[in-house]
Design an enzyme around this catalytic site. Sequence first.
Site, short mmCIF file in Angstrom:
data_model
loop_
_atom_site.label_atom_id
_atom_site.label_comp_id
_atom_site.label_asym_id
_atom_site.label_seq_id
_atom_site.Cartn_x
_atom_site.Cartn_y
_atom_site.Cartn_z
N ASN A 32 0.88 -1.17 0.00
CA ASN A 32 0.00 0.00 0.00
C ASN A 32 0.91 1.22 0.00
O ASN A 32 1.48 1.56 1.03
CB ASN A 32 -0.89 -0.01 1.25
CG ASN A 32 -1.67 1.28 1.42
OD1 ASN A 32 -1.81 2.05 0.46
ND2 ASN A 32 -2.17 1.55 2.62
N LYS A 61 0.18 4.22 -0.20
CA LYS A 61 -0.47 5.42 0.35
C LYS A 61 -0.24 6.59 -0.63
O LYS A 61 -0.15 6.35 -1.83
CB LYS A 61 0.06 5.75 1.74
CG LYS A 61 0.06 4.54 2.68
CD LYS A 61 0.25 4.94 4.10
CE LYS A 61 0.52 3.73 4.96
NZ LYS A 61 0.13 3.91 6.32
N HIS A 81 -9.56 1.42 4.78
CA HIS A 81 -8.28 1.61 5.47
C HIS A 81 -8.50 2.55 6.65
O HIS A 81 -9.30 3.50 6.55
CB HIS A 81 -7.24 2.18 4.50
CG HIS A 81 -5.86 2.15 5.07
ND1 HIS A 81 -5.42 3.09 5.98
CD2 HIS A 81 -4.82 1.28 4.90
CE1 HIS A 81 -4.16 2.80 6.32
NE2 HIS A 81 -3.78 1.71 5.69
N GLU A 83 -6.89 4.95 7.75
CA GLU A 83 -6.68 6.38 7.46
C GLU A 83 -7.92 6.98 6.80
O GLU A 83 -8.25 8.14 7.03
CB GLU A 83 -5.42 6.54 6.57
CG GLU A 83 -4.15 6.30 7.39
CD GLU A 83 -2.96 5.81 6.61
OE1 GLU A 83 -2.96 5.89 5.37
OE2 GLU A 83 -2.01 5.33 7.25
N GLU A 107 -5.67 -4.75 10.55
CA GLU A 107 -4.64 -3.73 10.76
C GLU A 107 -4.93 -2.98 12.06
O GLU A 107 -5.74 -2.03 12.05
CB GLU A 107 -4.63 -2.73 9.60
CG GLU A 107 -4.32 -3.35 8.27
CD GLU A 107 -3.69 -2.34 7.32
OE1 GLU A 107 -2.60 -2.60 6.84
OE2 GLU A 107 -4.29 -1.27 7.10
N GLY A 133 2.18 2.43 10.65
CA GLY A 133 3.13 3.53 10.47
C GLY A 133 3.79 3.99 11.76
O GLY A 133 4.38 5.06 11.81
N SER A 155 3.21 -1.97 10.38
CA SER A 155 4.66 -1.97 10.60
C SER A 155 5.32 -3.32 10.33
O SER A 155 6.26 -3.71 11.02
CB SER A 155 4.98 -1.49 12.02
OG SER A 155 4.53 -0.15 12.19
C1 PEP Z 1 -0.86 0.33 5.85
O1 PEP Z 1 -0.84 1.50 5.48
O2 PEP Z 1 -1.76 -0.40 5.48
C2 PEP Z 1 0.23 -0.14 6.71
C3 PEP Z 1 0.15 -1.32 7.22
O3 PEP Z 1 1.29 0.74 6.93
P1 PEP Z 1 2.70 0.41 7.62
O4 PEP Z 1 3.16 -0.92 7.07
O5 PEP Z 1 3.59 1.53 7.22
O6 PEP Z 1 2.46 0.33 9.09
#
Ligand code: PEP
Length: 251
Positions: free
Chosen positions: A9, A11, A95, A97, A167, A173, A212
């Site tokens: 992803n 982003k 997601h 976000e 998630e 992040g 992460s």
């Molecule tokens: C994500 O944006 O779906 C995500 C898991 O980000 P990160 O791996 O940077 O934590």
Amino acid sequence: MQRKFIVGNWKMNGALTKNEALLKEVANGVAQMSGVDCAVCVPFPYLAQTQSLLHDTPIKWGAQNVHQANKGAYTGEVGVSMLRDFGCDYVIVGHSERRSLYGESSQLVAEKFAAVQKAELSPILCVGETLEQREAGTTEAVVTEQLAEVIKLRGIQSFRTAVIAYEPVWAIGTGKTASPEQAQEVHAFIRKRIAGFDEEFGQALCILYGGSVNASNAAELFAMPDINGGLIGGASLVAEDFLAICNAGQK
Ligand code: PEP
């Protein structure tokens, strides 16, 4: 056992020159791997570039969001038939976000999920709790509510052609990964909730972990019985890191 599925992803990151180098390196690396499936979800303006660079590679691609309506007077929005025009197979919906920054409710997410499936693409439905919710012991209730709207609108069988990404919001992040045991516990809960009645359905259901994931923690997360792969944010922007994660998915 199902093959692991690793999805990047990006982003809101990317630039034409950088993307080209990244996609070419990832495509070359993945071409050497036979035991893992991979996809990248890129910003809308880069779908054409991604399609042209990946169309004859084993890597699939997709978008990170879509409007719930197919077309019409929705200035600034993108409909799912447009994503089809650019060869997308996947669309991330819900997601965290989008839920937190743009106020997307579980009901709206379910409508987007439906739009994606009606166009015969696969939604990647993100669910997960905040730190506050985890500490209050409501993780299962939160995930249940996020799944419930989709079940209400599309039925439980709709998950046969969808991917779920667990998630935990506190791990996205932040550099804080859920421990393999913490992630496994929620993955097992989701699998039982969706497919507890049907063993074959349960085995086929693809539940990714996101939050992460990096080159050093991927293997232990992917070793968990209910983790079928990863949704990778930051680490999907660095070819070497993304490839190391894909490689961990082969083991
Ligand atoms: C994500 O944006 O779906 C995500 C898991 O980000 P990160 O791996 O940077 O934590």
